[in-house]
Design an enzyme around this catalytic site. Structure first.
Site, PDB file in Angstrom:
ATOM      1  N   GLU A  13      -0.634  44.556  52.926  1.00 13.80           N
ATOM      2  CA  GLU A  13      -0.785  43.473  53.904  1.00 13.80           C
ATOM      3  C   GLU A  13      -0.522  42.128  53.230  1.00 13.80           C
ATOM      4  O   GLU A  13      -0.861  41.930  52.059  1.00 13.80           O
ATOM      5  CB  GLU A  13      -2.206  43.509  54.477  1.00 13.80           C
ATOM      6  CG  GLU A  13      -2.501  42.489  55.551  1.00 13.80           C
ATOM      7  CD  GLU A  13      -3.884  42.697  56.167  1.00 13.80           C
ATOM      8  OE1 GLU A  13      -4.403  41.750  56.776  1.00 13.80           O
ATOM      9  OE2 GLU A  13      -4.451  43.805  56.024  1.00 13.80           O
ATOM     10  N   ASP A  27      -1.023  38.013  54.265  1.00 15.70           N
ATOM     11  CA  ASP A  27      -1.748  37.270  55.298  1.00 15.70           C
ATOM     12  C   ASP A  27      -1.556  35.765  55.268  1.00 15.70           C
ATOM     13  O   ASP A  27      -1.662  35.129  54.205  1.00 15.70           O
ATOM     14  CB  ASP A  27      -3.267  37.485  55.137  1.00 15.70           C
ATOM     15  CG  ASP A  27      -3.722  38.884  55.485  1.00 15.70           C
ATOM     16  OD1 ASP A  27      -3.007  39.581  56.215  1.00 15.70           O
ATOM     17  OD2 ASP A  27      -4.811  39.271  55.019  1.00 15.70           O
ATOM     18  N   GLU A  51      -3.971  33.340  57.496  1.00 17.69           N
ATOM     19  CA  GLU A  51      -5.077  33.281  58.441  1.00 17.69           C
ATOM     20  C   GLU A  51      -5.586  31.836  58.479  1.00 17.69           C
ATOM     21  O   GLU A  51      -5.812  31.222  57.431  1.00 17.69           O
ATOM     22  CB  GLU A  51      -6.215  34.214  58.037  1.00 17.69           C
ATOM     23  CG  GLU A  51      -5.841  35.676  58.074  1.00 17.69           C
ATOM     24  CD  GLU A  51      -7.012  36.593  57.762  1.00 17.69           C
ATOM     25  OE1 GLU A  51      -7.146  37.628  58.415  1.00 17.69           O
ATOM     26  OE2 GLU A  51      -7.800  36.246  56.853  1.00 17.69           O
TER      27      GLU A  51
END
Length: 305
Positions: free
Chosen positions: A127, A129, A131
């Site tokens: 993953e 990210d 955010e």
């Protein structure tokens, strides 16, 4: 998304017209980006020039996610007390460059999380990210970045931005190739995660990933470690996405064909990019796992050294 302890620690010239276009804001990262537009037709790499109608699926939210125009250039995600919302790409990719312009929830956004990320399925997932952790009115968003490999994250870097991300659209880009992952904001590199397999550090290279975006509630940790709660009287909260664009190697039938002559496939930071990243990190980074000796009392991770 995994919850981790870090969320509880907040600690010169004039350009001519051609050059200005060449360095325009919506470019993802390097001066190669403009050239790519002319080379794409000759390359076998799959390119998505940005239609939310054909390239993504709003996969949760029960109507809270909406494509806002006929051409599929603008999409909104909303959050209320019952549910958030999100979309995912129709294709999976093994390496690529993904960018989107976002305008975040305005006003009191405490407890909300707005995202744009790549993720593989399974319990040993990879993953990458972006955010955005909301805040009370008048206080800045926190941009949280992380890289997961084989289900393990713990590689967080957090930033405050040098602009208000709720006033206008800004471009966020992930470049993922076999040598490195580069995070950029409005073309400025803020983070580089290099392939350090030579010293035993796993790197995401085997699992195809989808693009995801979401708006959801995490008031128990998102803002000042959960001290600031979501004000539901301000709901629905809405974030906007536009000009979604992916240049990547589509995974199909168990394989991916990715031409090495695509600029992002071998992209690295030249000295100018390194200098910009140092500027962003020196002025706007608020947390770096590589310097958290309390969290890693036996020594910081090997990739940091």
């Amino acid at each position: 998304m995994s919850l981790i302890s870090i969320f509880h620690q907040q600690k010169h010239s004039r350009y001519n017209t051609t050059q200005e276009i060449y360095n325009m804001k919506f470019s993802c990262g390097t001066r190669f980006a403009f050239l790519v537009l002319f080379l794409i037709a000759a390359q076998s790499v799959a390119v998505y020039a940005g239609s939310f109608h054909k390239d993504v699926q709003i996969h949760w939210g029960d109507g809270r996610g909406k494509v806002r125009d006929r051409d599929g250039k603008l999409l909104s995600l909303s959050l209320d007390k019952s549910s958030g919302s999100g979309f995912q790409s129709n294709q999976e990719f093994l390496y690529g460059k993904a960018e989107v312009q976002m305008k975040l929830v305005a006003g009191n956004s405490a407890g909300t999380v707005t995202t744009f990320y790549l993720k593989a399925p399974g319990t040993m997932w990879d993953e990458i990210d972006f955010e955005f952790l909301g805040n009370i009115s008048g206080h800045p968003y926190t941009l949280h970045t992380n890289v997961y490999t084989q289900g393990s994250g713990d590689k967080e870097q957090q930033f405050h931005l040098w602009f208000d991300p709720t006033k206008n659209f800004h471009t966020y880009c992930i470049t993922w190739n076999p040598q490195r992952i580069i995070f950029t904001v409005d073309g400025i590199p803020i983070r580089e995660f290099k392939n350090s397999e030579s010293i035993g550090v796993p790197f995401p290279k085997n699992q195809p990933m989808r693009l995801y975006a979401s708006l959801w509630e995490a008031e128990h940790w998102a803002t000042r470690g959960g001290l600031e709660k979501t004000d539901w009287s301000k709901a629905p909260f809405t974030a906007f996405y536009r000009n979604y664009n992916v240049e990547g190697c589509v995974w199909a039938n168990g394989k991916s064909s990715c031409p090495a002559n695509s600029p992002w496939f071998t992209q690295k930071l030249e000295q100018g990019g390194v200098d910009k990243m140092k500027w962003a990190q020196s002025k706007y980074m608020i947390y770096n796992y590589c310097t958290d000796t309390k969290r890693f009392p036996k020594g910081v991770p090997a990739v940091c050294t």
